[in-house]
Every structure is written in structure tokens, then in C-alpha cells.
Write a protein that holds these residues in place. Structure first.
Motif, PDB file in Angstrom:
ATOM      1  N   GLY A   8      21.813   5.268 -55.751  1.00  0.00           N
ATOM      2  CA  GLY A   8      20.579   6.044 -55.752  1.00  0.00           C
ATOM      3  C   GLY A   8      20.810   7.418 -56.365  1.00  0.00           C
ATOM      4  N   VAL A   9      20.574   7.549 -57.660  1.00  0.00           N
ATOM      5  CA  VAL A   9      20.761   8.828 -58.345  1.00  0.00           C
ATOM      6  C   VAL A   9      19.624   9.766 -57.932  1.00  0.00           C
ATOM      7  CG1 VAL A   9      20.822   9.962 -60.589  1.00  0.00           C
ATOM      8  CG2 VAL A   9      21.975   7.755 -60.271  1.00  0.00           C
ATOM      9  N   MET A  10      19.996  10.925 -57.400  1.00  0.00           N
ATOM     10  CA  MET A  10      19.011  11.859 -56.835  1.00  0.00           C
ATOM     11  C   MET A  10      18.911  13.110 -57.711  1.00  0.00           C
ATOM     12  SD  MET A  10      18.958  13.449 -52.958  1.00  0.00           S
ATOM     13  CE  MET A  10      20.681  13.952 -53.048  1.00  0.00           C
ATOM     14  N   HIS A  11      17.703  13.381 -58.189  1.00  0.00           N
ATOM     15  CA  HIS A  11      17.472  14.554 -59.027  1.00  0.00           C
ATOM     16  C   HIS A  11      16.605  15.579 -58.309  1.00  0.00           C
ATOM     17  CE1 HIS A  11      19.414  13.717 -62.817  1.00  0.00           C
ATOM     18  NE2 HIS A  11      19.045  12.455 -62.713  1.00  0.00           N
ATOM     19  N   ARG A  62      11.724  10.179 -95.065  1.00  0.00           N
ATOM     20  CA  ARG A  62      11.175  11.535 -94.918  1.00  0.00           C
ATOM     21  C   ARG A  62      11.214  12.017 -93.469  1.00  0.00           C
ATOM     22  NH1 ARG A  62       6.532  10.779 -92.573  1.00  0.00           N
ATOM     23  NH2 ARG A  62       5.513   8.755 -92.764  1.00  0.00           N
ATOM     24  N   CYS A  63      11.536  11.125 -92.533  1.00  0.00           N
ATOM     25  CA  CYS A  63      11.566  11.500 -91.114  1.00  0.00           C
ATOM     26  C   CYS A  63      13.007  11.654 -90.637  1.00  0.00           C
ATOM     27  CB  CYS A  63      10.883  10.429 -90.248  1.00  0.00           C
ATOM     28  SG  CYS A  63       9.130  10.200 -90.586  1.00  0.00           S
ATOM     29  N   PRO A  64      13.385  12.816 -90.107  1.00  0.00           N
ATOM     30  CA  PRO A  64      14.715  12.933 -89.489  1.00  0.00           C
ATOM     31  C   PRO A  64      14.834  11.961 -88.310  1.00  0.00           C
ATOM     32  CG  PRO A  64      13.668  15.086 -89.728  1.00  0.00           C
ATOM     33  CD  PRO A  64      12.613  14.056 -90.006  1.00  0.00           C
ATOM     34  N   ILE A  65      16.065  11.585 -88.002  1.00  0.00           N
ATOM     35  CA  ILE A  65      16.325  10.725 -86.839  1.00  0.00           C
ATOM     36  C   ILE A  65      17.179  11.495 -85.842  1.00  0.00           C
ATOM     37  CG2 ILE A  65      17.473   8.636 -85.997  1.00  0.00           C
ATOM     38  CD1 ILE A  65      16.791   7.280 -88.626  1.00  0.00           C
ATOM     39  N   VAL A  66      16.726  11.543 -84.597  1.00  0.00           N
ATOM     40  CA  VAL A  66      17.523  12.116 -83.515  1.00  0.00           C
ATOM     41  C   VAL A  66      18.044  10.964 -82.663  1.00  0.00           C
ATOM     42  CG1 VAL A  66      16.473  14.402 -83.461  1.00  0.00           C
ATOM     43  CG2 VAL A  66      15.370  12.568 -82.207  1.00  0.00           C
ATOM     44  N   ASP A  67      19.360  10.786 -82.711  1.00  0.00           N
ATOM     45  CA  ASP A  67      20.024   9.736 -81.940  1.00  0.00           C
ATOM     46  C   ASP A  67      20.531  10.389 -80.664  1.00  0.00           C
ATOM     47  OD1 ASP A  67      21.528   7.628 -80.961  1.00  0.00           O
ATOM     48  OD2 ASP A  67      23.172   7.930 -82.371  1.00  0.00           O
ATOM     49  N   THR A  68      19.886  10.144 -79.548  1.00  0.00           N
ATOM     50  CA  THR A  68      20.158  10.883 -78.315  1.00  0.00           C
ATOM     51  C   THR A  68      21.073  10.102 -77.375  1.00  0.00           C
ATOM     52  OG1 THR A  68      18.219   9.998 -77.127  1.00  0.00           O
ATOM     53  CG2 THR A  68      17.878  11.954 -78.493  1.00  0.00           C
ATOM     54  N   TRP A  69      22.036  10.806 -76.802  1.00  0.00           N
ATOM     55  CA  TRP A  69      22.883  10.212 -75.756  1.00  0.00           C
ATOM     56  C   TRP A  69      22.657  10.965 -74.446  1.00  0.00           C
ATOM     57  CZ3 TRP A  69      26.284  12.286 -72.304  1.00  0.00           C
ATOM     58  CH2 TRP A  69      26.969  11.368 -71.491  1.00  0.00           C
ATOM     59  N   TRP A  70      22.427  10.206 -73.394  1.00  0.00           N
ATOM     60  CA  TRP A  70      22.337  10.754 -72.043  1.00  0.00           C
ATOM     61  C   TRP A  70      22.281   9.599 -71.060  1.00  0.00           C
ATOM     62  CZ3 TRP A  70      17.255  10.833 -69.462  1.00  0.00           C
ATOM     63  CH2 TRP A  70      16.211  10.291 -70.253  1.00  0.00           C
ATOM     64  N   GLN A  71      22.162   9.891 -69.781  1.00  0.00           N
ATOM     65  CA  GLN A  71      22.216   8.868 -68.735  1.00  0.00           C
ATOM     66  C   GLN A  71      21.188   9.163 -67.642  1.00  0.00           C
ATOM     67  OE1 GLN A  71      26.333   9.742 -67.522  1.00  0.00           O
ATOM     68  NE2 GLN A  71      26.846   7.639 -68.070  1.00  0.00           N
ATOM     69  N   THR A  72      20.985   8.177 -66.783  1.00  0.00           N
ATOM     70  CA  THR A  72      20.183   8.404 -65.580  1.00  0.00           C
ATOM     71  C   THR A  72      20.736   9.617 -64.830  1.00  0.00           C
ATOM     72  OG1 THR A  72      19.787   6.023 -65.372  1.00  0.00           O
ATOM     73  CG2 THR A  72      19.358   7.370 -63.418  1.00  0.00           C
ATOM     74  N   GLU A  73      22.041   9.687 -64.744  1.00  0.00           N
ATOM     75  CA  GLU A  73      22.689  10.745 -63.970  1.00  0.00           C
ATOM     76  C   GLU A  73      22.535  12.128 -64.596  1.00  0.00           C
ATOM     77  OE1 GLU A  73      24.945   6.892 -63.164  1.00  0.00           O
ATOM     78  OE2 GLU A  73      23.965   7.858 -64.857  1.00  0.00           O
ATOM     79  N   THR A  74      22.469  12.212 -65.922  1.00  0.00           N
ATOM     80  CA  THR A  74      22.390  13.529 -66.576  1.00  0.00           C
ATOM     81  C   THR A  74      20.983  14.097 -66.554  1.00  0.00           C
ATOM     82  OG1 THR A  74      21.940  12.789 -68.848  1.00  0.00           O
ATOM     83  CG2 THR A  74      24.268  12.834 -68.132  1.00  0.00           C
ATOM     84  N   LEU A 122      22.450  15.261 -61.757  1.00  0.00           N
ATOM     85  CA  LEU A 122      22.059  14.741 -60.454  1.00  0.00           C
ATOM     86  C   LEU A 122      22.574  15.645 -59.336  1.00  0.00           C
ATOM     87  CD1 LEU A 122      24.249  11.579 -59.608  1.00  0.00           C
ATOM     88  CD2 LEU A 122      24.872  13.267 -61.333  1.00  0.00           C
ATOM     89  N   LEU A 123      21.805  15.725 -58.254  1.00  0.00           N
ATOM     90  CA  LEU A 123      22.247  16.479 -57.078  1.00  0.00           C
ATOM     91  C   LEU A 123      23.423  15.784 -56.408  1.00  0.00           C
ATOM     92  CD1 LEU A 123      18.797  17.303 -55.417  1.00  0.00           C
ATOM     93  CD2 LEU A 123      20.207  18.847 -56.804  1.00  0.00           C
ATOM     94  N   SER A 124      23.292  14.461 -56.306  1.00  0.00           N
ATOM     95  CA  SER A 124      24.309  13.616 -55.684  1.00  0.00           C
ATOM     96  C   SER A 124      23.784  12.193 -55.742  1.00  0.00           C
ATOM     97  CB  SER A 124      24.550  14.032 -54.224  1.00  0.00           C
ATOM     98  OG  SER A 124      25.606  13.279 -53.651  1.00  0.00           O
ATOM     99  N   LEU A 125      24.470  11.270 -55.094  1.00  0.00           N
ATOM    100  CA  LEU A 125      23.930   9.938 -54.851  1.00  0.00           C
ATOM    101  C   LEU A 125      23.276   9.955 -53.475  1.00  0.00           C
ATOM    102  CD1 LEU A 125      26.815   7.678 -56.202  1.00  0.00           C
ATOM    103  CD2 LEU A 125      24.636   8.213 -57.318  1.00  0.00           C
ATOM    104  N   TRP A 126      22.094   9.398 -53.375  1.00  0.00           N
ATOM    105  CA  TRP A 126      21.323   9.443 -52.141  1.00  0.00           C
ATOM    106  C   TRP A 126      22.155   8.932 -50.969  1.00  0.00           C
ATOM    107  CZ3 TRP A 126      17.095  11.602 -50.261  1.00  0.00           C
ATOM    108  CH2 TRP A 126      16.535  11.098 -49.084  1.00  0.00           C
ATOM    109  N   GLY A 127      22.409   9.828 -50.025  1.00  0.00           N
ATOM    110  CA  GLY A 127      23.109   9.453 -48.803  1.00  0.00           C
ATOM    111  C   GLY A 127      24.581   9.136 -48.973  1.00  0.00           C
ATOM    112  N   ASP A 128      25.175   9.483 -50.120  1.00  0.00           N
ATOM    113  CA  ASP A 128      26.573   9.099 -50.328  1.00  0.00           C
ATOM    114  C   ASP A 128      27.290  10.110 -51.223  1.00  0.00           C
ATOM    115  OD1 ASP A 128      28.978   7.760 -50.468  1.00  0.00           O
ATOM    116  OD2 ASP A 128      28.073   5.795 -50.793  1.00  0.00           O
ATOM    117  N   ASP A 129      27.569  11.298 -50.670  1.00  0.00           N
ATOM    118  CA  ASP A 129      28.259  12.338 -51.431  1.00  0.00           C
ATOM    119  C   ASP A 129      29.661  11.903 -51.860  1.00  0.00           C
ATOM    120  OD1 ASP A 129      26.071  13.963 -51.157  1.00  0.00           O
ATOM    121  OD2 ASP A 129      26.948  15.253 -49.603  1.00  0.00           O
ATOM    122  N   GLU A 130      30.329  11.132 -51.013  1.00  0.00           N
ATOM    123  CA  GLU A 130      31.693  10.716 -51.346  1.00  0.00           C
ATOM    124  C   GLU A 130      31.716   9.796 -52.560  1.00  0.00           C
ATOM    125  OE1 GLU A 130      34.672  11.764 -50.245  1.00  0.00           O
ATOM    126  OE2 GLU A 130      33.412  13.265 -49.236  1.00  0.00           O
TER     127      GLU A 130
END
Length: 628
Positions: A248-251, A381-393, A451-459
Motif C-alpha cells: 500500500g503505497v501512501m502519498h 514536428r512534436c518533441p517527445i518526452v519519455d518519462t520515467w517514474w513509479q507509483t512510489e515516486t 511516498l510517505l511510507s507503505l500503509w501500516g508497514d514502515d519496516e
């Protein structure tokens, strides 16, 4: 006004991150300003501590005193051609009324609400209504089974489920209410189920059920927004691992919204005249971040499409973009590879001249696919933005930033970290590697969207993301930085194949296969091999009209020997009609690896159309027969 280069902005951001991110946070509407930009207690970050705000104010109320009020906020279209448009004022009123409906059901600040809905405007309405009350929403992808829903509801201890009688996918009914009903006996925290009439199918009505339209009719037109701490959980979004229960990724609220507002402007150079077409499902983080929150904060018109990209014909993205005058298209490499398979004639039959910018998300884009996107869709004629990221970021981490500076494009590269993101490629010991050397992508310092943490599971949060390299966030990706500093994603680190002592990324191998004139899509998996450590197994989708033959198989193998080297020669090549993918467009390489190794396939709930589990299992039985 002084024009600064991307390099200058990036240096400024890393030199004084508190000052830099504090300035970005000024773009939000705050009820009370923060005391500190960042409280950093590794690996836990509290951004804009002491600040108070509300996400729905930042998406809706902020526009009520401007010309944006009566502008189209959302253009919705289904695969059947049904269409609706909501202005910012209409969306504002709708969110207020539904927030009051939830309040009448006892929802308050700190409660969790599970949203299990098709891709209809009521889905973002429900999200924003939760945010207005200070409740934490947990959107569950509408293709998940009842067990997947049970796991997520119970982990969050949700008080209310918001769903619909049904939805449609490729013309077939998806009986969402039935799935919810099956889950209720195992989800004791649920007090009410709000049901939207969408499909018109017959549903059972239980003691916890409330019809959406009846709840809305009773609700007043204004709901006082609940001011929440910047660190208050805005949402939980569950990501599936290969084993174990979903994470549970918590934002939070203030940091997350700050990151989104800034990256949307930097990457897409959002303008008030833009019509933004993000093809993601809101059940995934791209839909949260760049279909709901970022475009609405910027006052854009966005297109929301409910349906498969190839039903009823393989032209949906082009038809919708033409019809509604999309100026930015943000989609997946997987969808593009699928469209490539059908050739250029279909997209060339549509007028796509309204497009000014193209983007990709979900996984790295093969250079061959990048060139097709650039030439066939963007007409060079259109630039392309290839984006990298995650649920967590939370938001985009690596990308070209057209809103700051135009840098030379390199097909297949995610370009550079966005300002304020300190990313590097390191070796097994966590030391930065030389340019051109493969290694592990890491982020060296906190960023607001994290992310703040994982829901209910900081460890588990600490172990999963911060234990591999001391003091650094490890996303689990294999990468390379070239001599110009451009970053190239080479696939998941756990997908890196070790062949006779050589480390080969799945992405570089798949790009080599797709560069062959006859291949539209490729997925590579490894199988244990007593001699080489791992053998390369390739699953290839030929382009339309290409005959599958032993001659083509030999030709493809020779192509790989020439483009990558003899070490990359696949031991087995299978030609298939389609690859197993999630509905967010990611190839499920784990399943292919299981098939190649003869292992149990395991969990398949994230597969496209995963609600029809029996049908999916049957499809995979057929796929296994094909691969024998």
C-alpha cells in the motif's frame, strides 16, 4: 525575464533544495503556510511540515473566481462513442455534492474509502470528494478480482466502497457490483457501498447499498473543505509484487501536489489552451497524478477515455485525439508497439495536426518505436518526452523538460533527472559508475512526491526501498548514463539476464528485436541454463502480414548477433499473436519467465481484463500450448 537552461535550474535546485522546493510550493493554495520545507528523518520525509491545505481546493475552488470556471475540465468518451463534458464549475458542484453524500454516510477526516469504478467522470469526482473531506482514497483497478479487492479493503480498513453496477471493456460487461458483493462477507470494516448506475445491468441490492444518484439528490451543493496537514495521506495505491500481499503505497498531500504541479509544467509546458490526452487508467498512478490532480491544478481541459485502445478498431487514440483536438498525447510504449503492428495507414487517415507534444510512460520506449511515434504520429514536428517514474515516486523523476529548455532528443533515452531530483547510476557497492557503464539507478536525496511510507508497514518500506544502498532510494531499475549524461533505462534489475558472465538488460535486448523490420513487439525472459547460467528466451509479435516461419526465426537470431553480439543470441524464439500485459500497458515478463521455465504462473489479477479470471486462465492455457 531571464531564460535559464535546464542545467542551470537543476544546479540551483540541488544547491539549495529547501529554497527551490519552497518556491515551487508557492504555486499551491495553502490555508496555512508551512513551518519547514522538509523534516528528514531517513528514510522518512515530512514535506512542508506545519502547512495546512486541501487537494480539492487546489484542483477546483482555485478556479472559481477566474475564466477557467466555465471552461471544459473533462471530456469523457467511451469506446462506444458515448461522450460527456464537464466544466470546472460543474465538476466543482458535483464534487461538493458527492462529498456531502459521503459525509452523510459518516465519512470523515482520516477514514479510508475504496473506489472500484470504471473509467467514468464519477471516478475522479469520488477521489476529489474524499480529498475534500480529508478522507484517504484507495482506488482499486476495475479489472481486479474479488480476492484482490478484499486484500486491499482489509489492509486499508476502508469504511465505504464506491462502485458501479458495471462497466464495459471491449464491448463486454464487467460486473463490478457482483465482485463487490462477493467481497463483502470478508470485509468487516465496510459500512456502506455506494453504487453508480453505469451499465444498466441487474444487480442485487443489499442492506449496505446506497444508489449514487439518490445520495446526490439528497446532498446540498456546497461542502466546507477539511483543511489537512501537508503530510496527511491523500491516497493509498496498491502495487502488486511477484509474491506476497500487495504493497500500500501512501502519498501525502502538500509534497505530492507540489511535485505534480511543478513537473507537469516543466515536462509538458502546460498552457491554458492545451487539451491533454493521458490514456492511462486511473486505477494506476499515472491516472492519479497526470489525469486527475496535475491537469486540474493547472486548469487544463483533459480527455478521459473509457475503453481499450484497439476496440472496436485499432485506432482509438488517433480517433479521440482528432475528434477533441488533443494538443498533448501521453501514452505507453506498449500501446504504440501495438499500433505499429497495424502499419501507418490507420494513423495517417486521421488529422493529428492539433498535437504539439508527445509523451510516453509505463516502461522504457524502444528507439524504433520512438522513431515511429515521432515520424508517423508527430510528423517530425512534436518533441517527445519519455518519462520515467513509479507509483512510489508520485510524479515524474526523469524526463526532458520542454517547459524549461529544449535539449537534443535521443530516441529511447529518458534524458535527465527533473530539477530537484538527484539521480545516479551506481555499482554493487553504491559507487557512481563511469559513463557508458551499466548499473543500478538510485535517487540520492528526498523529493516532494515521494511516498510517505507503505500503509501500516514502515519496516517493509525501509527494507524494500532503502536497504540495498545506504542512504539512497533504490527503485529496482537497471540503467546507464551516457557520455552526455543522458539516462537510459535497461529494464528492471530483477529482469537483468546473466548469460555466461555477461549482464544483459531486457530493455536493450527487446529494443534490438523490435529494430528488425518484421517485429512489432518483443519480450525477453531468462531460463536457468546449466552451462550459461541463463538462456535467453524471446517472445515476438510479428507485424501485420508477416508470415511466421523458421526462416524468419533464423533471420531474427542473426539480426541479434549483429546488433548486440553473439552473447545475446536467443536459445528459443516464439512467435505469438500478443503478449500478456496489464491494462496499464506493462508486459508481464514474470508470466513469460514462468512459462519458459515450466514454473507455476501464479497471480494473474493484474492482467488486462483480469476480472474475467476463468477467461484469462483459458487464454494462458492456449498461450502455453502455442509456446510448446
Amino acid at each position: 525575464m531571464t531564460v535559464r537552461t535546464l542545467e542551470q535550474v537543476a544546479k540551483e535546485a540541488l544547491a539549495d533544495p529547501d529554497r527551490f522546493w519552497g518556491r515551487q510550493a508557492e504555486n499551491l493554495v495553502w490555508h496555512r503556510k508551512w513551518d519547514r520545507v522538509l523534516d528528514w528523518n531517513p528514510p522518512f520525509a515530512r514535506w512542508f511540515a506545519g502547512g495546512l491545505l486541501n487537494a480539492s481546493i487546489n484542483c477546483l475552488d482555485r478556479h472559481m473566481g477566474s475564466d477557467t470556471k466555465n471552461k471544459a475540465a473533462m471530456i469523457w468518451e467511451s469506446e462506444s462513442g458515448e461522450s460527456r463534458t464537464l466544466t470546472y464549475f460543474q465538476l466543482y458542484r458535483y464534487v461538493n455534492k458527492f462529498a456531502n453524500a459521503l459525509k452523510d454516510l459518516g465519512v470523515k477526516k482520516g477514514d479510508r474509502v475504496t473506489i472500484y469504478m470504471p473509467m467514468v467522470p464519477e471516478l475522479p469526482v469520488a477521489m476529489l470528494a474524499c480529498a475534500r473531506l480529508g478522507a484517504t482514497h484507495s482506488v482499486v483497478f476495475s479489472g481486479f478480482s474479488s480476492q484482490a479487492l478484499v486484500d486491499r479493503i482489509n489492509d486499508a480498513k476502508s469504511k465505504v466502497i464506491v462502485t458501479a453496477d458495471g462497466g464495459f471493456r471491449k464491448g463486454r460487461l464487467v460486473d463490478l457490483k457482483k465482485v463487490v458483493d462477493e467481497s463483502l462477507s470478508s470485509t468487516p470494516s465496510v459500512e456502506h457501498v455506494v453504487v453508480l448506475k453505469r451499465a444498466g445491468n441487474a444487480v442485487k441490492s443489499g442492506p449496505k447499498d446506497v444508489w449514487w444518484h439518490e445520495a446526490i439528490e439528497r446532498a446540498s451543493a456546497y461542502c466546507e473543505p477539511e483543511m489537512v496537514e501537508s503530510t496527511h495521506p491523500l491516497f493509498i495505491l496498491y502495487t502488486s509484487g511477484t509474491t506476497g500481499k500487495p504493497k500500500g503505497v501512501m502519498h501525502g498531500t502538500g509534497g505530492y501536489l507540489t511535485h505534480l504541479y511543478a513537473t507537469a509544467k516543466w515536462v509538458f509546458d502546460f498552457k491554458k489552451t492545451d487539451v491533454f490526452f493521458c490514456t492511462a487508467d486511473i486505477g494506476w498512478v499515472t491516472g492519479h497524478s497526470y489525469m486527475v490532480y496535475a491537469p486540474l491544478m493547472h486548469g487544463l481541459t483533459e480527455i478521459m477515455y473509457d475503453g481499450a485502445p484497439d476496440h472496436p478498431a485499432p485506432d482509438r487514440h488517433w480517433a479521440v485525439a482528432e475528434k477533441h483536438g488533443a494538443t498533448i498525447l501521453y501514452t505507453t510504449p506498449t500501446a504504440l508497439r501495438m499500433y505499429m503492428k497495424y502499419g501507418d495507414a490507420i494513423p495517417n487517415s486521421f488529422d493529428l495536426s492539433s498535437l504539439r507534444l508527445l509523451g510516453t510512460v509505463g516502461e522504457p520506449i524502444n528507439p524504433e518505436v520512438w522513431m515511429w511515434y515521432f515520424k508517423t504520429i508527430g510528423k517530425e514536428r512534436c518533441p517527445i518526452v519519455d518519462t520515467w517514474w513509479q507509483t512510489e515516486t508520485g510524479g515524474i523523476m526523469l524526463s526532458a523538460c520542454t517547459g524549461i529548455d529544449f535539449v537534443p532528443m535521443k530516441p529511447g533515452s529518458a534524458t535527465f533527472p527533473v530539477p530537484g531530483v538527484d539521480a545516479a547510476v551506481v555499482d554493487e557497492e553504491g559507487k557512481t559508475v563511469a559513463p557508458g557503464t551499466k548499473g543500478y539507478l538510485v535517487v540520492k536525496r528526498p523529493w516532494p512526491g515521494m511516498l510517505l511510507s507503505l500503509w501500516g508497514d514502515d519496516e517493509k518500506y525501509k527494507k524494500t526501498y532503502w536497504s540495498r544502498f545506504e542512504g539512497m532510494y533504490y527503485p529496482g531499475d537497471y540503467a546507464l548514463a551516457d557520455s552526455d549524461g543522458y539516462l537510459w533505462l535497461l529494464g528492471r534489475a530483477d529482469d537483468v539476464l546473466k548469460v555466461a558472465g555477461h549482464r544483459l538488460g531486457t530493455m536493450e535486448l527487446e529494443s534490438a528485436f523490435v529494430s528488425h523490420r518484421a517485429i512489432a513487439e518483443a519480450a525477453v525472459a531468462g531460463r536457468p541454463d546449466a552451462t550459461k547460467g541463463e538462456a535467453i528466451i524471446a517472445f515476438l509479435v510479428p507485424k501485420e502480414g508477416v508470415e511466421k516461419s523458421d526462416a524468419l526465426r533464423k533471420e531474427v537470431v542473426e539480426h541479434i548477433r549483429k546488433t548486440v553480439g553473439p552473447i545475446a543470441s536467443p536459445d528459443e524464439v516464439y512467435f505469438v499473436g500478443k503478449l500478456p500485459k496489464t491494462r496499464s500497458g506493462k508486459i508481464m515478463r514474470r508470466l513469460l519467465k514462468s512459462i519458459a521455465s515450466g514454473d507455476r504462473i501464479g497471480d494473474i489479477t493484474t492482467l488486462e481484463d483480469g476480472a474475467a479470471i476463468d477467461e484469462v486462465k483459458q487464454a494462458y492455457d492456449e498461450l502455453k500450448k502455442t509456446l510448446r
